[in-house]
Design an enzyme around this catalytic site. Structure first.
Site, PDB file in Angstrom:
ATOM      1  N   GLY A 253     -21.014  46.168 -37.523  1.00  0.00           N
ATOM      2  CA  GLY A 253     -20.968  47.550 -38.989  1.00  0.00           C
ATOM      3  C   GLY A 253     -19.738  47.876 -38.873  1.00  0.00           C
TER       4      GLY A 253
ATOM      5  N   GLY B 232     -17.269  46.600 -32.200  1.00  0.00           N
ATOM      6  CA  GLY B 232     -17.485  47.413 -31.412  1.00  0.00           C
ATOM      7  C   GLY B 232     -18.252  47.092 -30.269  1.00  0.00           C
ATOM      8  N   ASP B 233     -18.822  47.408 -29.180  1.00  0.00           N
ATOM      9  CA  ASP B 233     -19.477  47.359 -27.793  1.00  0.00           C
ATOM     10  C   ASP B 233     -20.035  46.331 -27.918  1.00  0.00           C
ATOM     11  OD1 ASP B 233     -21.571  48.675 -29.141  1.00  0.00           O
ATOM     12  OD2 ASP B 233     -22.026  50.070 -27.462  1.00  0.00           O
TER      13      ASP B 233
ATOM     14  N   ILE C 175     -16.851  53.161 -36.214  1.00  0.00           N
ATOM     15  CA  ILE C 175     -16.716  54.681 -36.626  1.00  0.00           C
ATOM     16  C   ILE C 175     -17.281  55.605 -35.905  1.00  0.00           C
ATOM     17  CG2 ILE C 175     -16.817  54.420 -39.674  1.00  0.00           C
ATOM     18  CD1 ILE C 175     -19.829  55.489 -39.150  1.00  0.00           C
ATOM     19  N   ASP C 176     -18.185  55.182 -34.642  1.00  0.00           N
ATOM     20  CA  ASP C 176     -19.079  56.079 -33.933  1.00  0.00           C
ATOM     21  C   ASP C 176     -17.685  56.137 -32.555  1.00  0.00           C
ATOM     22  OD1 ASP C 176     -20.912  54.704 -35.638  1.00  0.00           O
ATOM     23  OD2 ASP C 176     -21.388  53.217 -33.732  1.00  0.00           O
TER      24      ASP C 176
ATOM     25  N   MET D 231     -23.072  59.890 -38.510  1.00  0.00           N
ATOM     26  CA  MET D 231     -23.768  58.527 -38.517  1.00  0.00           C
ATOM     27  C   MET D 231     -23.179  58.769 -36.853  1.00  0.00           C
ATOM     28  SD  MET D 231     -23.182  55.073 -40.635  1.00  0.00           S
ATOM     29  CE  MET D 231     -25.228  54.544 -41.401  1.00  0.00           C
TER      30      MET D 231
ATOM     31  N   GLN E 174     -20.079  56.584 -44.860  1.00  0.00           N
ATOM     32  CA  GLN E 174     -19.640  56.718 -43.564  1.00  0.00           C
ATOM     33  C   GLN E 174     -18.643  55.606 -43.334  1.00  0.00           C
ATOM     34  OE1 GLN E 174     -21.342  60.147 -41.116  1.00  0.00           O
ATOM     35  NE2 GLN E 174     -22.598  59.422 -42.274  1.00  0.00           N
TER      36      GLN E 174
HETATM   37  O1  F6P Z   1     -21.883  51.239 -35.601  1.00  0.00           O
HETATM   38  C1  F6P Z   1     -21.890  51.290 -36.651  1.00  0.00           C
HETATM   39  C2  F6P Z   1     -23.342  52.518 -37.743  1.00  0.00           C
HETATM   40  O2  F6P Z   1     -22.794  52.428 -39.006  1.00  0.00           O
HETATM   41  C3  F6P Z   1     -23.836  53.391 -36.255  1.00  0.00           C
HETATM   42  O3  F6P Z   1     -23.133  54.600 -36.546  1.00  0.00           O
HETATM   43  C4  F6P Z   1     -25.904  53.018 -37.247  1.00  0.00           C
HETATM   44  O4  F6P Z   1     -26.733  53.559 -36.494  1.00  0.00           O
HETATM   45  C5  F6P Z   1     -25.257  51.647 -37.458  1.00  0.00           C
HETATM   46  O5  F6P Z   1     -24.117  51.400 -37.047  1.00  0.00           O
HETATM   47  C6  F6P Z   1     -25.649  51.137 -38.975  1.00  0.00           C
HETATM   48  O6  F6P Z   1     -26.193  50.155 -38.717  1.00  0.00           O
HETATM   49  P1  F6P Z   1     -26.715  48.957 -39.985  1.00  0.00           P
HETATM   50  O7  F6P Z   1     -25.298  49.084 -40.791  1.00  0.00           O
HETATM   51  O8  F6P Z   1     -27.101  48.105 -39.643  1.00  0.00           O
HETATM   52  O9  F6P Z   1     -27.875  50.101 -40.865  1.00  0.00           O
END
Ligand code: F6P
Length: 363
Positions: free
Chosen positions: A14, A117-118, A141-142, A184, A289
């Protein structure tokens, strides 16, 4: 004459504010100090699997520090070890890692910088094991990546969420309502905790602490009795009631982690209205966010992480990730990172601080 260093950069997972700051920092430092060639891989691992890239000049990476998103594009679906393809209408997963190895060789990359991210870093760790010289830079962002105190993007998301809570405050007060703001964070409650404390949330609900609906109703009613005719609840998308389940908004079949969370705030509002009889509304902040310009904090962090990553490339510290430890930057093995999310400990000092000013955490 020594051959020019060629460095590939990709942004995966993301998006978040600050990605362009890292791209700029890695590229500028390597161009200025080593006259390196920078290859921007498009759309995360999708680009290195399917040969989508562009050469980045000094000019291309100039003027992007304040830009949100990523100039390279991203994907939170493409995984070289589990790549989704449709064959005769059926979804199948293929191992495309050999293709990645071939493409890294074909592009003559001395290093591949994986900013993500992870999930992205777990893939980077596997690529490192398979012999690709990679360097990881943590983003999300998490704020849930193991091995680093903080990730860039988090401060921007908290700033956006806090501003939203401030705005919700005034309308909640005017209408004497219970307002539930959903943020989120997936399985980690960092955004809810920080924005909740910064926005003066009366109740903060985290994935790490399943909540008691009757306890929440009691706090809201008690505030009402004391003359506070409104309440602000900040809830993480991954929060769940005691003995209950998370709310899944949608399943993304092509994705390695398929469940996308969201919508718990609507469930909470319905239940609360029934128990308390008070008017309640839910607001889901969602992808807001992740959008827009990074905060000064994230611009600085992105620049520090990016220049450190460039330095690690110079010293050939492949298979590692740059991490924040207190005031300084460290190098840690990608293998240590690839082991799940860093969640909020129940005894975190900010939870204690919240409790001291009367915030209820639903437990
Ligand atoms: O990992 C970042 C994040 O924004 C999370 O907070 C959220 O659950 C997820 O990605 C949303 O993913 P997508 O962009 O596929 O809807």
């Amino acid at each position: 004459m020594r051959k020019k260093k060629r460095v590939g950069i990709l942004t995966a997972g993301g998006d978040c504010p600050g990605l362009n700051g890292v791209i700029r920092a890695v590229a500028k430092k390597l161009i200025i100090e080593q006259n390196a060639e920078i290859i921007g891989i498009k759309d995360g691992y999708e680009g290195i699997i399917n040969n989508k890239y562009k050469t980045l000049s000094y000019r291309d990476v100039s003027g992007i520090l304040t830009l949100g998103g990523t100039i390279l594009g991203t994907s939170n679906i493409a995984n070289p070890y589990k790549y989704a393809v449709k064959e005769k209408g059926k979804l199948k997963f293929k191992d495309m890692s050999k293709k990645v190895i071939q493409n890294v060789k074909r592009l003559k990359l001395d290093c591949l910088v994986c900013i993500g991210g992870d999930g992205t870093l777990a893939i980077a760790s596997k690529l490192a094991k398979d012999g690709i010289p990679v360097i990881g830079v943590p983003k999300t962002i998490d704020n849930d990546i193991k091995g680093t105190d903080v990730t860039f993007g988090f401060n921007s998301a908290v700033t956006i969420a806090t501003e939203a809570i401030d705005r919700i405050h005034t309308t909640a007060e005017s209408h004497h309502r219970v307002m539930v703001v959903e943020v989120m964070g997936r399985t980690a409650g960092w955004i809810a905790l920080y924005a909740g404390i910064a926005g003066g949330g009366d109740i903060i609900l985290l994935p790490e602490m399943p909540y008691d609906i009757n306890g929440i109703a009691e706090v809201v009613k008690e505030r009402n009795r004391r003359g506070k005719k409104f309440s602000i609840i900040v809830i993480s998308e991954g929060a769940k009631p005691k003995g209950g389940k998370v709310v899944v908004q949608k399943m993304v079949k092509e994705s390695t982690i398929q469940a996308r969370l969201g919508g718990i705030s609507f469930m909470l509002v319905d239940q609360l209205e029934k128990i308390t009889g008070l008017g309640s509304r839910a607001v889901v902040l969602g992808h807001l966010q992740r959008g827009g310009s990074p905060t000064p904090f994230d611009r600085i962090l992105a620049t520090r992480l990016g220049t450190k990553a460039a330095d690690m490339i110079k010293r050939r510290k492949f298979g590692s990730m740059v991490a924040v430890k207190g005031d300084s930057l460290k190098e840690i093995s990608l293998q240590k990172v690839a082991t799940g999310a860093r969640t909020v400990p129940r005894n975190h000092s900010m939870i204690q601080a919240g409790r001291s000013v009367g915030t209820y955490f639903g437990d």
